[in-house]
Scaffold this motif. Structure first.
Motif, PDB file in Angstrom:
ATOM      1  N   PRO A 143       0.824  -1.213   0.000  1.00 58.39           N
ATOM      2  CA  PRO A 143       0.000   0.000   0.000  1.00 58.39           C
ATOM      3  C   PRO A 143       0.853   1.256   0.000  1.00 58.39           C
ATOM      4  N   LEU A 144       0.368   2.283  -0.683  1.00 53.93           N
ATOM      5  CA  LEU A 144       1.074   3.551  -0.748  1.00 53.93           C
ATOM      6  C   LEU A 144       0.743   4.393   0.483  1.00 53.93           C
ATOM      7  N   PRO A 145       1.649   5.285   0.902  1.00 57.24           N
ATOM      8  CA  PRO A 145       1.335   6.192   2.015  1.00 57.24           C
ATOM      9  C   PRO A 145       0.215   7.153   1.604  1.00 57.24           C
ATOM     10  N   ILE A 146      -0.754   7.354   2.486  1.00 53.77           N
ATOM     11  CA  ILE A 146      -1.869   8.268   2.210  1.00 53.77           C
ATOM     12  C   ILE A 146      -1.557   9.630   2.813  1.00 53.77           C
ATOM     13  N   VAL A 147      -1.694  10.656   1.985  1.00 51.01           N
ATOM     14  CA  VAL A 147      -1.423  12.032   2.387  1.00 51.01           C
ATOM     15  C   VAL A 147      -2.562  12.547   3.258  1.00 51.01           C
ATOM     16  N   ALA A 148      -2.236  13.242   4.343  1.00 52.67           N
ATOM     17  CA  ALA A 148      -3.247  13.763   5.259  1.00 52.67           C
ATOM     18  C   ALA A 148      -3.523  15.240   4.984  1.00 52.67           C
ATOM     19  N   ALA A 149      -4.709  15.679   5.392  1.00 50.95           N
ATOM     20  CA  ALA A 149      -5.102  17.077   5.251  1.00 50.95           C
ATOM     21  C   ALA A 149      -4.021  17.985   5.831  1.00 50.95           C
ATOM     22  N   GLY A 150      -3.753  19.071   5.126  1.00 48.03           N
ATOM     23  CA  GLY A 150      -2.672  19.972   5.483  1.00 48.03           C
ATOM     24  C   GLY A 150      -1.556  19.935   4.467  1.00 48.03           C
ATOM     25  N   ASP A 151      -1.492  18.858   3.672  1.00 50.65           N
ATOM     26  CA  ASP A 151      -0.509  18.775   2.602  1.00 50.65           C
ATOM     27  C   ASP A 151      -1.035  19.543   1.393  1.00 50.65           C
ATOM     28  N   PRO A 152      -0.237  20.448   0.814  1.00 51.25           N
ATOM     29  CA  PRO A 152      -0.720  21.254  -0.310  1.00 51.25           C
ATOM     30  C   PRO A 152      -1.205  20.452  -1.506  1.00 51.25           C
ATOM     31  N   VAL A 153      -0.712  19.227  -1.691  1.00 51.89           N
ATOM     32  CA  VAL A 153      -1.128  18.451  -2.863  1.00 51.89           C
ATOM     33  C   VAL A 153      -2.628  18.192  -2.869  1.00 51.89           C
ATOM     34  N   LEU A 154      -3.240  18.205  -1.678  1.00 54.10           N
ATOM     35  CA  LEU A 154      -4.682  17.975  -1.598  1.00 54.10           C
ATOM     36  C   LEU A 154      -5.491  19.222  -1.942  1.00 54.10           C
ATOM     37  N   ARG A 155      -4.819  20.350  -2.102  1.00 54.42           N
ATOM     38  CA  ARG A 155      -5.514  21.618  -2.325  1.00 54.42           C
ATOM     39  C   ARG A 155      -5.190  22.278  -3.655  1.00 54.42           C
ATOM     40  N   GLN A 156      -4.226  21.727  -4.380  1.00 57.35           N
ATOM     41  CA  GLN A 156      -3.746  22.398  -5.577  1.00 57.35           C
ATOM     42  C   GLN A 156      -4.434  21.949  -6.858  1.00 57.35           C
ATOM     43  N   GLY A 157      -5.351  20.995  -6.763  1.00 60.77           N
ATOM     44  CA  GLY A 157      -5.974  20.489  -7.973  1.00 60.77           C
ATOM     45  C   GLY A 157      -5.026  19.560  -8.727  1.00 60.77           C
ATOM     46  N   THR A 158      -5.479  19.060  -9.862  1.00 61.33           N
ATOM     47  CA  THR A 158      -4.711  18.072 -10.614  1.00 61.33           C
ATOM     48  C   THR A 158      -4.648  18.452 -12.081  1.00 61.33           C
ATOM     49  N   GLU A 159      -3.710  17.865 -12.782  1.00 57.65           N
ATOM     50  CA  GLU A 159      -3.639  18.069 -14.226  1.00 57.65           C
ATOM     51  C   GLU A 159      -4.321  16.896 -14.931  1.00 57.65           C
ATOM     52  N   PRO A 160      -4.951  17.157 -16.058  1.00 60.63           N
ATOM     53  CA  PRO A 160      -5.612  16.073 -16.788  1.00 60.63           C
ATOM     54  C   PRO A 160      -4.609  14.976 -17.139  1.00 60.63           C
ATOM     55  N   TYR A 161      -5.100  13.740 -17.126  1.00 61.05           N
ATOM     56  CA  TYR A 161      -4.236  12.639 -17.553  1.00 61.05           C
ATOM     57  C   TYR A 161      -4.254  12.579 -19.076  1.00 61.05           C
ATOM     58  N   GLU A 193     -20.069  11.383   6.400  1.00 61.94           N
ATOM     59  CA  GLU A 193     -19.079  11.020   5.406  1.00 61.94           C
ATOM     60  C   GLU A 193     -17.704  11.165   6.040  1.00 61.94           C
ATOM     61  N   GLY A 194     -16.782  10.320   5.654  1.00 59.91           N
ATOM     62  CA  GLY A 194     -15.416  10.415   6.141  1.00 59.91           C
ATOM     63  C   GLY A 194     -14.442  10.443   4.989  1.00 59.91           C
ATOM     64  N   CYS A 195     -13.151  10.485   5.311  1.00 58.75           N
ATOM     65  CA  CYS A 195     -12.127  10.590   4.270  1.00 58.75           C
ATOM     66  C   CYS A 195     -10.831   9.994   4.793  1.00 58.75           C
ATOM     67  N   LEU A 196     -10.156   9.227   3.944  1.00 55.86           N
ATOM     68  CA  LEU A 196      -8.894   8.619   4.348  1.00 55.86           C
ATOM     69  C   LEU A 196      -7.819   9.666   4.615  1.00 55.86           C
ATOM     70  N   SER A 197      -7.985  10.860   4.054  1.00 58.45           N
ATOM     71  CA  SER A 197      -7.012  11.928   4.285  1.00 58.45           C
ATOM     72  C   SER A 197      -7.369  12.810   5.479  1.00 58.45           C
ATOM     73  N   VAL A 198      -8.495  12.514   6.118  1.00 59.98           N
ATOM     74  CA  VAL A 198      -8.900  13.214   7.345  1.00 59.98           C
ATOM     75  C   VAL A 198      -9.239  12.132   8.374  1.00 59.98           C
ATOM     76  N   PRO A 199      -8.245  11.375   8.811  1.00 61.40           N
ATOM     77  CA  PRO A 199      -8.517  10.207   9.652  1.00 61.40           C
ATOM     78  C   PRO A 199      -9.095  10.582  11.010  1.00 61.40           C
ATOM     79  N   GLY A 200     -10.023   9.743  11.478  1.00 59.77           N
ATOM     80  CA  GLY A 200     -10.552   9.896  12.827  1.00 59.77           C
ATOM     81  C   GLY A 200     -11.813  10.714  12.946  1.00 59.77           C
ATOM     82  N   TRP A 201     -12.306  11.281  11.824  1.00 57.01           N
ATOM     83  CA  TRP A 201     -13.444  12.193  11.902  1.00 57.01           C
ATOM     84  C   TRP A 201     -14.443  11.924  10.793  1.00 57.01           C
ATOM     85  N   GLN A 202     -15.693  12.296  11.065  1.00 58.51           N
ATOM     86  CA  GLN A 202     -16.746  12.261  10.060  1.00 58.51           C
ATOM     87  C   GLN A 202     -17.626  13.492  10.236  1.00 58.51           C
TER      88      GLN A 202
END
Length: 215
Positions: free
Chosen positions: A23-41, A124-133
């Protein structure tokens, strides 16, 4: 299509991620990659590396466990997500939430738009916001467009819990976390969820925590 210069950093990043195996490491809230959007594949990884990356996303999602995982959640800013929900829930939950089995699938460059005005609100919960819903009101039905991992076009209407998963994961690709759409007063720890708010709907939580529900 991406140029060789544009491909290289992404290829190196994904190859490095996959080199560790498992399994790959999951990035948690607070990391900029979760807020910067993505580029089309647009073929940046090539068919072989894309297949390996998708397999790693699937392994990571299942190990977490979760029902969806977007590429930014493992630090890769590409518009790719995987979904899967075996929906092992009691009948009353299935009926209340429209939670039906969702076979494994890959979304490439997905987008969605609402179908009709109906909205549904559930915890609803999120793997990048562990422990909360928290309770999120989302469109009850959406039109999903995009492609699968083989480049085949997707254009379909999705309802119930699968529609919620589609919205949650596509939001990740736009730099949006579920907390951005949540009712703040509903925020609850996993312990509170287990002890107080494990009913099929959030009506009791809304009443006791003091927030509204659609409709």
């Amino acid at each position: 299509m991406a140029s060789d210069r544009e491909r290289a950093p992404l290829v190196e990043q994904v190859e490095e991620l996959l080199a560790a195996g498992g399994p790959l490491p999951i990035v948690a809230a607070g990391d900029p990659v979760l807020r910067q959007g993505t580029e089309p594949y647009e073929g940046q990884l090539g068919p072989g590396l894309l297949a390996r990356f998708v397999a790693a996303l699937r392994t990571t999602m299942r190990a977490a466990p979760g029902v969806g995982l977007a590429a930014p959640q493992v630090g890769v800013a590409l518009r790719i997500a995987v979904l899967e929900d075996p929906a092992p829930v009691p009948d009353e939950v299935r009926v209340a939430r429209g939670r039906v089995p969702l076979p494994f699938r890959v979304l490439v460059n997905p987008s969605y738009e609402p179908v009709g005005p109906a909205r549904a609100a559930f915890f609803e919960g999120c793997l990048s916001v562990p422990g909360w819903q928290a309770v999120v009101a989302r469109h009850a039905e959406v039109r999903l467009r995009g492609e699968d991992e083989h480049g085949r076009a997707l254009d379909e209407v999705v309802a119930g819990w699968p529609a919620r998963i589609v919205q949650h994961e596509t939001d990740h690709l736009d730099g949006v976390l579920y907390l951005d759409r949540a009712e703040p007063r509903s925020l609850s720890s996993h312990q509170a969820m287990a002890e107080r708010w494990n009913q099929p709907t959030p009506e009791a939580a809304a009443r006791e925590l003091g927030f509204g529900l659609p409709g």
